[in-house]
Enzyme design. Structure first.
Site, PDB file in Angstrom:
ATOM      1  N   CYS A  51      51.595  74.596  61.625  1.00 45.63           N
ATOM      2  CA  CYS A  51      51.600  73.155  61.593  1.00 45.63           C
ATOM      3  C   CYS A  51      52.963  72.613  61.260  1.00 45.63           C
ATOM      4  O   CYS A  51      53.233  71.503  61.558  1.00 45.63           O
ATOM      5  CB  CYS A  51      50.446  72.806  60.759  1.00 45.63           C
ATOM      6  SG  CYS A  51      49.068  73.908  60.899  1.00 45.63           S
ATOM      7  N   THR A  97      27.469  70.332  74.164  1.00 48.84           N
ATOM      8  CA  THR A  97      27.044  71.543  74.708  1.00 48.84           C
ATOM      9  C   THR A  97      27.860  72.796  74.057  1.00 48.84           C
ATOM     10  O   THR A  97      29.116  72.560  73.817  1.00 48.84           O
ATOM     11  CB  THR A  97      27.286  71.393  76.151  1.00 48.84           C
ATOM     12  OG1 THR A  97      26.625  70.524  76.684  1.00 48.84           O
ATOM     13  CG2 THR A  97      26.676  72.849  76.832  1.00 48.84           C
TER      14      THR A  97
END
Ligand SMILES: *Cc1c(COP(=O)(O)O)cnc(C)c1O
Length: 396
Positions: free
Chosen positions: A324, A237
């Protein structure tokens, strides 16, 4: 002082983006796949956002697929080109040594599946030459993926020229434009781009939403199985509030791009000039061909992590590289790729600024960084060895 200079890691969401999102949490909370009117209002928002995002890069709405961010868009683009290539027996991919890990780790995975990966060397100024791409393309090359602008050192690549080479050789060209989108002009048609990744939270939009542009004629491969959302290209969705927020933020960024860039560049250059006064430091990345808001230095004799903590104490949020890799002790793969030795790649500082940083704050940053570098060097055994001549300086 409270200064945020880590906009390459993420940005503060704009009021425009937040306001565009709120109605889709409140009254228009429908599922765009539902046939009733609440659902249809969400579906209209989805298509309006698609049109807005497409316009920002001169694409068609149907060429835009919404994703959970830049990482997913990179994964999907690369996997698509790899699957299409395999069908024709082409399993060679060209990229560069200083890509984001979303690209590099996807390529690692493909390598284990039998693809051959060529990572181009990056010139010391942080730029790839189009000729390198031309020389590396083979009969069996199915993809060239080169980032638009680097997330650590901010260098901007000759995307249009690389795109022209790929178009001529009929090789799919993908670019990770996560750092470029909303900051410098992108035109996928003019620049010969087949696939392009963007992420909303790098241009004052919400986190967890991005988009993949895929030129019509290239069949996008779905990496998430499920319902037929996004015309079968991405199940799940749709995150309508986030998608509406991204479209608003992108439109806003593109509308104010020129004036913001001019303002940001002026402050960036004050920072670069000021920090260049620190002895035994070096600017990373080309002085001119870099993002308006990127400043990145290595300072000899210090550790990246310690400078960040001390700057944080003085109210300055900065970074030593990508979000990261900070937290790990490995030096940045980007700095190693441009040939910085391990010893100095550790002592890097990235300041990524936006249009809200003023000259007074820039001067505060310069003075604070100078003091902090001096302080850290005073405690550093490496610096002592450098000063006594026991170890050689790498920088001037
Ligand atoms: C931030 C970033 C990504 C990852 O985007 P997310 O939306 O955080 O997944 C990919 N590539 C580059 C160059 C980035 O700067």
């Amino acid at each position: 002082m409270n200064i945020y200079a880590d906009n390459a890691a993420t940005t503060k969401m704009s009021e425009a983006a937040l306001n565009a999102m709120l109605p889709y949490f409140r009254e228009n909370y429908g599922n765009p796949s539902s046939l009733h009117s609440i659902g249809q209002r969400a579906n209209e928002a989805l298509w309006a956002a698609r049109e807005d995002v497409a316009k920002c890069i001169n694409a068609e709405p149907k060429e835009i697929t919404f994703t959970s961010g830049g990482s997913e868009a990179d994964n999907q683009a690369i996997v698509t080109a790899a699957r299409l290539g395999a069908k024709k027996g082409k399993k060679h991919i060209i990229s560069t040594a200083f890509e984001h890990h979303a690209v590099l780790h996807t390529l690692n995975k493909l390598q284990k599946e039998g693809y051959e990966i060529t990572l181009l060397d990056v010139h010391e100024n942080g730029i790839i030459f189009p000729e390198q791409v031309k020389d590396a393309i083979r009969e069996d090359t199915c993809l060239v993926t080169v980032m638009f602008a680097n997330n650590e050192i901010g260098t901007i690549q000759p995307i249009k020229e690389i795109g022209a080479i790929c178009r001529e050789k009929k090789v799919i060209f993908h670019t990770d434009a996560v750092q470029a989108a909303g900051h410098i002009a992108i035109d996928v048609k003019d620049m010969n781009i087949d696939m392009l990744s963007i992420s909303a939270h790098k241009f004052h939009g919400p986190k967890g939403v991005g988009a993949l542009y895929c030129r019509k004629g290239i069949l996008l491969y779905s990496i998430i199985e499920g319902g037929a959302q996004e015309r079968g290209k991405r199940a799940g969705t749709e995150n309508i509030p986030a998608i509406a927020g991204m479209a608003a933020a992108f439109k806003d960024a593109v509308a104010h791009m020129d004036e913001n860039a001019e303002k940001i560049k002026k402050i960036r250059d004050i920072l670069i000039d000021g920090l260049s006064e620190i002895p035994h430091g070096i600017l990373n990345g080309d002085r001119e061909k870099r993002l308006p808001g990127n400043v990145n230095f290595c300072f000899e004799g210090i550790e990246g992590e310690s400078i960040l903590l001390l700057l944080d104490d003085k109210g300055i949020s900065a970074s030593s590289g990508s979000a990261c890799t900070s937290g790990s002790l490995d030096p940045s793969h980007v700095l190693l790729a441009i040939g910085r030795p391990h010893e100095i790649a550790h002592g890097s500082l990235r300041l990524s600024i936006d249009e809200n940083l003023n000259e007074e704050e820039a001067k505060y940053i310069i003075e604070t960084v100078k003091d902090t570098v001096r302080l850290l060097r005073g405690m550093s055994p490496v610096w002592r060895d450098l000063m006594s001549g026991k170890q050689q300086f790498i920088t001037k």
